[in-house]
Motif scaffolding. Structure first.
Motif, PDB file in Angstrom:
ATOM      1  N   ASP A 198       0.814  -1.217   0.000  1.00 44.17           N
ATOM      2  CA  ASP A 198       0.000   0.000   0.000  1.00 44.17           C
ATOM      3  C   ASP A 198       0.849   1.270   0.000  1.00 44.17           C
ATOM      4  OD1 ASP A 198      -1.997  -1.848   0.240  1.00 44.17           O
ATOM      5  OD2 ASP A 198      -2.320  -1.535   2.389  1.00 44.17           O
ATOM      6  N   SER A 199       1.968   1.264   0.731  1.00 51.74           N
ATOM      7  CA  SER A 199       2.690   2.536   0.880  1.00 51.74           C
ATOM      8  C   SER A 199       4.200   2.344   0.946  1.00 51.74           C
ATOM      9  CB  SER A 199       2.217   3.238   2.157  1.00 51.74           C
ATOM     10  OG  SER A 199       2.400   2.353   3.254  1.00 51.74           O
ATOM     11  N   ARG A 200       4.668   1.218   0.459  1.00 51.65           N
ATOM     12  CA  ARG A 200       6.099   0.913   0.483  1.00 51.65           C
ATOM     13  C   ARG A 200       6.690   1.173   1.872  1.00 51.65           C
ATOM     14  NH1 ARG A 200      10.774   2.464  -3.958  1.00 51.65           N
ATOM     15  NH2 ARG A 200      10.844   0.408  -4.863  1.00 51.65           N
ATOM     16  N   SER A 201       5.915   0.817   2.904  1.00 50.51           N
ATOM     17  CA  SER A 201       6.432   0.977   4.267  1.00 50.51           C
ATOM     18  C   SER A 201       6.489  -0.400   4.928  1.00 50.51           C
ATOM     19  CB  SER A 201       5.555   1.930   5.061  1.00 50.51           C
ATOM     20  OG  SER A 201       4.237   1.451   5.094  1.00 50.51           O
ATOM     21  N   PHE A 202       7.285  -0.489   5.973  1.00 43.08           N
ATOM     22  CA  PHE A 202       7.594  -1.801   6.536  1.00 43.08           C
ATOM     23  C   PHE A 202       7.388  -1.808   8.035  1.00 43.08           C
ATOM     24  CE2 PHE A 202       9.953  -0.939   2.682  1.00 43.08           C
ATOM     25  CZ  PHE A 202       9.542  -2.003   1.889  1.00 43.08           C
ATOM     26  N   ASN A 203       6.567  -2.738   8.477  1.00 46.35           N
ATOM     27  CA  ASN A 203       6.223  -2.803   9.882  1.00 46.35           C
ATOM     28  C   ASN A 203       7.252  -3.629  10.666  1.00 46.35           C
ATOM     29  OD1 ASN A 203       4.737  -2.386  12.119  1.00 46.35           O
ATOM     30  ND2 ASN A 203       3.071  -3.799  11.588  1.00 46.35           N
ATOM     31  N   THR A 204       8.519  -3.256  10.526  1.00 45.28           N
ATOM     32  CA  THR A 204       9.596  -3.923  11.266  1.00 45.28           C
ATOM     33  C   THR A 204       9.986  -3.001  12.421  1.00 45.28           C
ATOM     34  OG1 THR A 204      11.170  -2.849   9.800  1.00 45.28           O
ATOM     35  CG2 THR A 204      10.528  -5.101   9.223  1.00 45.28           C
ATOM     36  N   PRO A 205      10.782  -3.483  13.379  1.00 49.34           N
ATOM     37  CA  PRO A 205      11.101  -2.625  14.532  1.00 49.34           C
ATOM     38  C   PRO A 205      11.687  -1.264  14.126  1.00 49.34           C
ATOM     39  CG  PRO A 205      11.800  -4.877  14.948  1.00 49.34           C
ATOM     40  CD  PRO A 205      11.294  -4.841  13.533  1.00 49.34           C
TER      41      PRO A 205
END
Ligand SMILES: Nc1nc2c(c(=O)[nH]1)N[C@H]1C(S)=C(S)[C@@H](COP(=O)(O)OP(=O)(O)OC[C@H]3O[C@@H](n4cnc5c(=O)[nH]c(N)nc54)[C@H](O)[C@@H]3O)O[C@H]1N2
Ligand SMILES: Nc1nc2c(c(=O)[nH]1)N[C@H]1C(S)=C(S)[C@@H](COP(=O)(O)OP(=O)(O)OC[C@H]3O[C@@H](n4cnc5c(=O)[nH]c(N)nc54)[C@H](O)[C@@H]3O)O[C@H]1N2
Ligand SMILES: [Mo]
Length: 764
Positions: free
Chosen positions: A615-622
């Motif tokens: 969706d937004s080229r973002s990453f839910n990593t720490p």
């Protein structure tokens, strides 16, 4: 009381003659359309076949139980395939397994019949029980069955002595209730088929991109320059994917197929719908087939990454701003030598360079994979190598690009989303607890392999299965059987007869349930359920066929009834099952991304769950970055005079359900106890096709043996062999699992092939 005699856990052979013909080069097309029609007609009659097949995957119809591949808009007429047609026809079979059937046939006789025979007996029509010591199942009422199960649960002093398995056809509603029940009871013991399937993908991608799912939508295939199909046989297992590949190809995409076998659909493909439009041409799909040796994919990825680095085909901005760990991957790749890449893959540097250049040129690439990558000791690592290759070129969160693990069971991804997981995150549990007013246990539960160990130690009072066929799907058939026989009560919620009904605990109950295709009427009227496909779209599924017996119950009802009678107070479980909107209401509160579930899921094509990389080229990593993860190459050497064996699916099977005995595309008919083997390897040993051998598998000094397999000369790399799942599962060592995901290494089993009846020492 009679004493129960033991039953057979491994699959007996069908004694038909083996016919070998030339492997097919064209998938789908006329033979597929005819074969699926014939399959339907013979099993369920003309009217039902047509009525059923025309409502598969319609916005008002049911979700195809065949596989998890998405449908274009979820509403196209005739968007079914041979696979789906067979799954539907199989569920709608006219034959029935009744109480009379069980009184005529004891479990010993049944266990001596092949899986093909068992499945042919039809739909299970009534709840039945195999009482302690007895050899026959007998009918019992639903009340009595539920009472026996809840007594077992109430008598147990420890919730962790109950284990709740799930197969991936279970709807979101049933799965959500099932996990809520287990956690209210106090256990996370929720192994599922995913543990044997895409667990390595979930684990690998969770670490690299912060979500254990794929990042592409179906439309991305229309905008892609390059599609890699790695360790996957879509012609047989995901036929509708061939349509997406064909359309991509027509729009100019290249396709590279990485597989030890030249799997049919990827060579040439004819679309069944074109057949209906009388277009007879076939199309070549794969531009390149990299015939990698089993286990050679990690080395191949290193080779392909070398080329990207050399040609500077790198997305420097993305690497710099959105990722971590790139340098460590460059270092690992530089350390790898071409000669090792060539020997591990069995490919030439020239071939790999050619593929590398195609990748380097592509502005938008998709990497697809399935069991050829996940079921290896380095399953998690090799998926991270694929992820490294894609991240390097910025092929993520971009139109036409991304990572695409192709799921198997039609709702395996949804089951995990709604909580079927032995290792849930704290975030998930917190939200569930707040919404449902419970305190979930925090201690991790057992996965499939751990569940087998727990049972073998005598540590399980209850083993309940929501669908599936545990004894045949799991590794090390004899070890698993030993565990199952020690359980006090085994419960199978099933549609069709299978071996798990015959290899049981002291007492066993079969609870027959409605299938996907059938009308589900509860107190408040007709119900629908919801499912999530391989690309994260959640939509409805509504059966329309008359159920084969009035005694069947729905899966949500079954969970509600067991929970209601096993737990004291707190929740009106039966009310939840009266109207599935009530379940979805609770899911809206308990699950992230499911807000206004009842409303949103009713939109014609469903809705997409949040997917940050897509969706937004973002990453839910720490650290909110995508992660490159460096790995050294695994040791893929094979000891002298041994082979590495992969266990694969044939054309006429759905996992442990054997529809028929034709592996049509590979040209093997009538017999499933076969070994695909390289012709030169055979000649060196003086063997020919049809020669019979015994197979011994080796792991950490242990040996497992299975006798009487027929060789078939085939286009497979030297030193590699292939056999069918589930016949060969007896050879898969229980302890041979993937690092981190604990998935059995069903595609990497070291074996010797021996003349019948001989022992290794006699041969050496
Ligand atoms: N008709 C039908 N459809 C199905 C199923 C079914 O049984 N029948 N099962 C469903 C399920 S649950 C799943 S998970 C999927 C499974 O779908 P697939 O993953 O396509 O199934 P497998 O037959 O296990 O095939 C794995 C492929 O990987 C290749 N392979 C094996 N080892 C390696 C390796 O080391 N490297 C590479 N590159 N390739 C390798 C094999 O040659 C084979 O082509 O299909 C789903 N759809
Ligand atoms: N050696 C080897 N082993 C493998 C694999 C391999 O490639 N090689 N693949 C692994 C993979 S990927 C998977 S997913 C697992 C599959 O493991 P499972 O999911 O456990 O097995 P299935 O054969 O799909 O289960 C078939 C049974 O499910 C029941 N069933 C069908 N539809 C329904 C329904 O709607 N509701 C209910 N309650 N029951 C239903 C029927 O009784 C049928 O007999 O096997 C794994 N095992
Ligand atoms: Mo699977």
């Amino acid at each position: 009381m009679s004493v129960r005699k033991s039953t057979r856990a491994t699959t007996p052979p069908d004694n038909n003659k083996l016919k070998i013909s030339k492997p097919k080069s064209i998938a789908a097309g006329i033979p597929a359309a005819t074969s699926s029609m014939l399959h339907g007609l013979t099993r369920m009659g003309v009217t039902k076949t047509i009525k059923t097949l025309t409502t598969v995957n319609q916005s008002e119809g049911f979700d195809c139980p065949g596989c998890a591949w998405p449908d274009p808009e979820h509403s196209t007429m005739f968007e079914f395939c041979e696979n789906g047609a067979k799954a539907v026809a199989d569920e709608s079979m006219k034959a029935k397994v009744t109480p009379e059937f069980f009184s005529k046939n004891d479990i010993q006789f049944l266990s001596e019949q092949s899986d093909f025979w068992l499945n042919k007996q039809g739909r299970i029509s009534h709840p039945v029980i195999l009482r302690e010591g007895m050899n026959h199942y007998e009918p019992l009422s639903w009340d009595e069955a539920i009472g026996i199960i809840s007594d077992n649960i109430r008598d147990s002093n420890d919730a962790n002595k109950s284990i709740f398995y799930t197969s991936g056809r279970t709807s979101n509603e049933a799965a959500f209730m099932y996990q809520l029940f287990a956690r209210t009871l106090g256990t996370n013991n929720m192994p599922d088929c995913s543990n044997m399937c895409h667990e390595s993908s979930g684990q690998g991608l969770g670490e690299t991109i912060g979500i254990g799912k794929g990042t592409v939508s179906l439309d991305d295939f229309n905008h892609s320059d390059l599609i890699l199909v790695i360790g996957q046989n879509p012609g047989t297992n995901h036929p509708r994917m061939l349509t997406a590949l064909r359309d991509a190809k027509r729009k100019g995409a290249s396709i590279i197929h990485v597989n030890p076998l030249p799997e049919t659909g990827l060579v040439r493909f004819k679309h069944p719908q074109d057949y209906m439009k009388l277009s007879f041409g076939s199309e070549q799909l794969a531009d390149m087939h990299l015939q990698v040796k089993i286990g050679g994919d990690a080395a191949l990825m290193h080779g392909l990454m070398k080329i990207q680095i050399e040609l500077d085909a790198l997305d420097h901005d993305f690497i710099k701003n959105s990722t971590k760990g790139f340098d460590s991957v460059v270092e690992a790749v530089n350390e790898t030598k071409w000669k090792d890449i060539e020997s591990d893959t069995g490919l030439t540097r020239f071939q790999i360079e050619k593929a590398g250049r195609i990748i380097a040129k592509s502005k938008a690439s998709i990497a697809c994979w399935a069991m050829g990558l996940t079921q290896h000791r380095n399953g998690v690592a090799v998926i991270q190598e694929v992820s490294n290759l894609m991240l390097m070129g910025g092929h993520i969160g971009r139109k036409g690009a991304g990572l695409c693990p192709v799921r198997g069971h039609s709702n395996v991804q949804g089951d995990r989303t709604v909580g079927i997981w032995e290792r849930p995150s704290e975030e998930f549990l917190q939200r569930l607890d707040d919404a449902c007013d419970i305190t979930s246990p925090r201690e991790h539960g057992v996965d499939v392999v751990e569940a087998i160990s727990q049972m073998r130690k005598g540590g399980a009072n209850l083993f309940m299965c929501m669908g599936g066929n545990f004894i045949s799907a799991t590794p090390d058939t004899e070890a698993t059987a030993e565990g199952l026989r020690k359980v006090k009560l085994t419960v199978q919620v099933s549609t069709k007869l299978n071996r798990s009904h015959l290899v049981t605990g002291e007492t066993a109950i079969i609870l027959p349930c409605l299938g996907r295709t059938e009308l589900d009427v509860q107190k408040d009227g007709k119900q629908f359920v919801t499912v999530e496909n391989s690309m994260g779209i959640v939509h409805t599924s509504k059966g329309n066929l008359k159920p084969p017996s009035v005694s069947l119950k729905s899966e949500p009802w079954i969970v509600a009834a067991i929970a209601n009678s096993s737990l004291d107070g707190g929740r009106d479980w039966m009310k939840l099952a009266e109207n599935y909107d009530n379940i979805r209401e609770l899911m809206s509160k308990a699950l992230a991304g499911f807000e206004d579930y009842n409303q949103r899921v009713r939109t014609p094509n469903g809705f997409a769950l949040p997917n940050p990389p897509r969706d937004s080229r973002s990453f839910n990593t720490p650290d909110n970055k995508a992660h490159f993860v460096a790995h050294k190459l695994p040791d893929v050497s094979i000891p002298n005079d041994r082979f590495v064996m992969m266990t694969i699916r044939s054309h006429d099977q759905y996992n442990t359900t054997i529809y028929d005995l034709h592996d049509r595309y590979r040209g093997i008919h009538g017999n499933r106890r076969i070994v695909l083997m390289n012709a030169t390897d055979m000649i060196e040993r003086g063997w020919k096709s049809r020669h019979i051998v015994d197979i011994i598998s080796h792991f950490e000094g242990e040996e497992r043996r299975s006798d009487g397999w027929r060789l078939v000369a085939y286009d497979i790399p030297r030193g590699n062999i292939a056999t069918y799942f589930p016949e060969a599962n007896v050879l898969v060592p229980l302890k041979s699992t993937a690092v981190k995901s604990n998935t059995p290494t069903s595609k990497w089993i070291i074996c010797s092939l021996l003349e019948p009846g001989t022992r290794i020492s006699e041969e050496e």
